[in-house]
Scaffold this motif. Structure first.
Motif, mmCIF file in Angstrom:
data_model
loop_
_atom_site.group_PDB
_atom_site.id
_atom_site.type_symbol
_atom_site.label_atom_id
_atom_site.label_comp_id
_atom_site.label_asym_id
_atom_site.label_seq_id
_atom_site.Cartn_x
_atom_site.Cartn_y
_atom_site.Cartn_z
ATOM 1 N N ARG A 1 0.818 -1.218 0.000
ATOM 2 C CA ARG A 1 0.000 0.000 0.000
ATOM 3 C C ARG A 1 0.855 1.272 0.000
ATOM 4 O O ARG A 1 0.309 2.377 -0.133
ATOM 5 N N LEU A 2 2.163 1.146 0.159
ATOM 6 C CA LEU A 2 3.033 2.318 0.137
ATOM 7 C C LEU A 2 2.945 3.020 -1.215
ATOM 8 O O LEU A 2 2.985 2.380 -2.262
ATOM 9 N N SER A 3 2.844 4.329 -1.202
ATOM 10 C CA SER A 3 2.951 5.070 -2.449
ATOM 11 C C SER A 3 4.393 4.976 -2.939
ATOM 12 O O SER A 3 5.314 4.694 -2.167
ATOM 13 N N LEU A 4 4.595 5.223 -4.225
ATOM 14 C CA LEU A 4 5.932 5.162 -4.794
ATOM 15 C C LEU A 4 6.854 6.175 -4.113
ATOM 16 O O LEU A 4 8.030 5.885 -3.844
ATOM 17 N N SER A 5 6.328 7.344 -3.797
ATOM 18 C CA SER A 5 7.166 8.369 -3.170
ATOM 19 C C SER A 5 7.611 7.943 -1.778
ATOM 20 O O SER A 5 8.765 8.169 -1.383
ATOM 21 N N TYR A 6 6.722 7.299 -1.018
ATOM 22 C CA TYR A 6 7.104 6.829 0.309
ATOM 23 C C TYR A 6 8.129 5.702 0.211
ATOM 24 O O TYR A 6 9.091 5.649 0.985
ATOM 25 N N ALA A 7 7.921 4.792 -0.742
ATOM 26 C CA ALA A 7 8.880 3.700 -0.923
ATOM 27 C C ALA A 7 10.258 4.253 -1.293
ATOM 28 O O ALA A 7 11.290 3.767 -0.797
ATOM 29 N N ASP A 8 10.284 5.270 -2.135
ATOM 30 C CA ASP A 8 11.556 5.894 -2.518
ATOM 31 C C ASP A 8 12.235 6.555 -1.318
ATOM 32 O O ASP A 8 13.465 6.504 -1.182
ATOM 33 N N ARG A 9 11.448 7.172 -0.456
ATOM 34 C CA ARG A 9 12.030 7.819 0.725
ATOM 35 C C ARG A 9 12.607 6.791 1.702
ATOM 36 O O ARG A 9 13.658 7.025 2.312
ATOM 37 N N ILE A 10 11.926 5.672 1.858
ATOM 38 C CA ILE A 10 12.465 4.615 2.721
ATOM 39 C C ILE A 10 13.753 4.062 2.125
ATOM 40 O O ILE A 10 14.753 3.861 2.825
ATOM 41 N N ALA A 11 13.743 3.812 0.808
ATOM 42 C CA ALA A 11 14.943 3.298 0.145
ATOM 43 C C ALA A 11 16.113 4.269 0.285
ATOM 44 O O ALA A 11 17.264 3.859 0.464
ATOM 45 N N ALA A 12 15.818 5.565 0.228
ATOM 46 C CA ALA A 12 16.884 6.570 0.338
ATOM 47 C C ALA A 12 17.556 6.538 1.701
ATOM 48 O O ALA A 12 18.737 6.902 1.826
ATOM 49 N N LEU A 13 16.837 6.100 2.717
ATOM 50 C CA LEU A 13 17.420 6.014 4.050
ATOM 51 C C LEU A 13 18.547 4.989 4.118
ATOM 52 O O LEU A 13 19.393 5.044 5.016
ATOM 53 N N ALA A 14 18.550 4.035 3.185
ATOM 54 C CA ALA A 14 19.598 3.013 3.157
ATOM 55 C C ALA A 14 20.836 3.455 2.384
ATOM 56 O O ALA A 14 21.864 2.769 2.416
ATOM 57 N N THR A 15 20.766 4.594 1.719
ATOM 58 C CA THR A 15 21.901 5.068 0.917
ATOM 59 C C THR A 15 23.051 5.495 1.813
ATOM 60 O O THR A 15 22.896 6.350 2.683
ATOM 61 N N GLY A 16 24.205 4.873 1.612
ATOM 62 C CA GLY A 16 25.397 5.237 2.363
ATOM 63 C C GLY A 16 25.468 4.679 3.761
ATOM 64 O O GLY A 16 26.355 5.065 4.536
ATOM 65 N N ARG A 17 24.553 3.772 4.123
ATOM 66 C CA ARG A 17 24.565 3.172 5.457
ATOM 67 C C ARG A 17 23.927 1.788 5.411
ATOM 68 O O ARG A 17 23.300 1.403 4.416
ATOM 69 N N THR A 18 24.075 1.045 6.478
ATOM 70 C CA THR A 18 23.416 -0.245 6.609
ATOM 71 C C THR A 18 22.036 -0.054 7.212
ATOM 72 O O THR A 18 21.888 0.618 8.235
ATOM 73 N N LEU A 19 21.030 -0.616 6.575
ATOM 74 C CA LEU A 19 19.662 -0.590 7.087
ATOM 75 C C LEU A 19 19.279 -2.003 7.506
ATOM 76 O O LEU A 19 19.382 -2.936 6.708
ATOM 77 N N ILE A 20 18.866 -2.150 8.755
ATOM 78 C CA ILE A 20 18.508 -3.464 9.284
ATOM 79 C C ILE A 20 17.051 -3.435 9.734
ATOM 80 O O ILE A 20 16.641 -2.552 10.491
ATOM 81 N N TRP A 21 16.290 -4.414 9.256
ATOM 82 C CA TRP A 21 14.891 -4.574 9.653
ATOM 83 C C TRP A 21 14.802 -5.727 10.647
ATOM 84 O O TRP A 21 14.951 -6.900 10.260
ATOM 85 N N ALA A 22 14.603 -5.442 11.920
ATOM 86 C CA ALA A 22 14.305 -6.495 12.883
ATOM 87 C C ALA A 22 12.821 -6.827 12.760
ATOM 88 O O ALA A 22 11.984 -5.923 12.683
ATOM 89 N N VAL A 23 12.488 -8.086 12.708
ATOM 90 C CA VAL A 23 11.089 -8.472 12.477
ATOM 91 C C VAL A 23 10.282 -8.332 13.763
ATOM 92 O O VAL A 23 10.803 -8.469 14.871
ATOM 93 N N GLY A 24 9.001 -8.036 13.609
ATOM 94 C CA GLY A 24 8.090 -7.913 14.738
ATOM 95 C C GLY A 24 6.859 -8.765 14.525
ATOM 96 O O GLY A 24 6.752 -9.502 13.536
ATOM 97 N N ASN A 25 5.904 -8.668 15.432
ATOM 98 C CA ASN A 25 4.698 -9.478 15.317
ATOM 99 C C ASN A 25 3.770 -8.983 14.212
ATOM 100 O O ASN A 25 2.972 -9.759 13.680
#
Length: 221
Positions: free
Chosen positions: A83-107
Motif C-alpha cells: 500500500r506504500l505510495s511510490l514516493s514513500y517507498a523511494d524515501r524509505i529506500a533513500a534512508l539506506a543510501t550510504g549506510r546499513t539498514l537493518i529490519w528487525a522483524v516484529g509481530n
C-alpha cells in the motif's frame, strides 16, 4: 546514560542513538496504519507514513548514522508494503543510501520487507546489548526492545500530561513507538510487571528535550 554498561542516548524524538557504533534505532514505525484502518471503514487522515518518515529523515540528517535499525513492527500489517505510495517507498529506500539498514522483524511484520533495501534480522547483538522487537519475559540484562509502546502519565496541579517515553532500570530498555499513529501503553500497566529489576525510570519525550521521571512521579490511567 548506560544500559547494561553500554553508552546510549535517548533522543527526544523517541529514537535511540548508540554513539560508539553510530547506530540509530527506532521501534514500531507502523507504516500505513492509517490505510489499514481505512480499509476497515475507519477513516483517518492518510498522512501517518509521511509524517513518520519526515521525523525519521530529520533524525538521520541530525546524527548521520552508519547503521539504521528498524526494531520491528515497521509495517502495520503484512500488506502495508504493497500500500506504500511510490514516493514513500523511494524515501524509505533513500534512508539506506550510504549506510546499513537493518529490519528487525516484529509481530506485525514477521516476513519483513520484500522490495525495499536492507537486511533482515530476528535480533542483533551490539556490545553488551541485545536488540529485539518484543521483550523476553523476566529480567533480561542488556535487552533493548520495543513492542509495548510505553507512555508516562504525570499528574499535578489539577491536570495530567501523557507522553510517550523510554523505560529503563539501567539493565534493559524499552523504546517508545516512533510511528505517528502508534498508540501507547501506560508504564504502570501490568504488562510491564516482572520486566525490570527495580522500578523503572521513564524518559518522557518533550518538544525539544527528553525528561527523566521517577517511578513515584508516574500515575496510572
Amino acid at each position: 546514560m548506560a544500559i547494561n554498561g553500554h553508552p546510549v542516548v535517548m533522543r527526544h524524538s523517541g529514537a535511540l542513538w548508540l554513539p560508539v557504533e553510530r547506530m540509530l534505532v527506532v521501534a514500531d514505525l507502523h507504516f500505513e496504519k492509517g490505510s489499514a484502518y481505512a480499509a476497515r471503514g475507519q477513516l483517518l487522515p492518510p498522512y501517518d507514513t509521511g509524517e513518520t518518515l519526515t521525523r525519521l529523515e530529520a533524525e538521520v540528517a541530525s546524527v548521520s548514522p552508519a547503521t539504521l535499525v528498524f526494531l520491528g513492527d515497521s509495517f502495520h500489517d503484512g500488506q502495508a508494503e504493497d500500500r506504500l505510495s511510490l514516493s514513500y517507498a523511494d524515501r524509505i529506500a533513500a534512508l539506506a543510501t550510504g549506510r546499513t539498514l537493518i529490519w528487525a522483524v516484529g509481530n506485525h511484520d514477521a516476513d519483513g520487507p520484500r522490495a525495499l533495501p536492507g537486511e533482515l534480522a530476528d535480533e542483533l547483538t551490539v556490545g553488551t546489548l541485545i536488540l529485539r522487537h518484543e521483550p523476553e519475559p523476566g529480567q533480561q540484562p542488556g535487552e533493548v526492545a520495543g513492542h509495548l509502546h510505553p507512555c508516562a502519565r504525570l499528574v499535578g496541579r489539577g491536570r495530567a500530561v501523557r507522553r510517550r517515553c523510554f523505560a529503563t532500570d539501567g539493565e534493559r530498555l524499552i523504546l517508545p513507538a516512533f510511528g505517528a499513529y502508534a498508540g501507547g501503553l501506560n508504564l504502570r500497566d501490568r504488562a510491564y510487571a516482572g520486566l525490570f529489576a527495580r522500578p523503572p525510570l521513564a524518559v518522557a519525550l518533550g518538544k525539544d528535550r527528553a525528561h527523566p521521571l521517577s517511578w513515584a512521579m508516574l500515575g496510572g490511567d
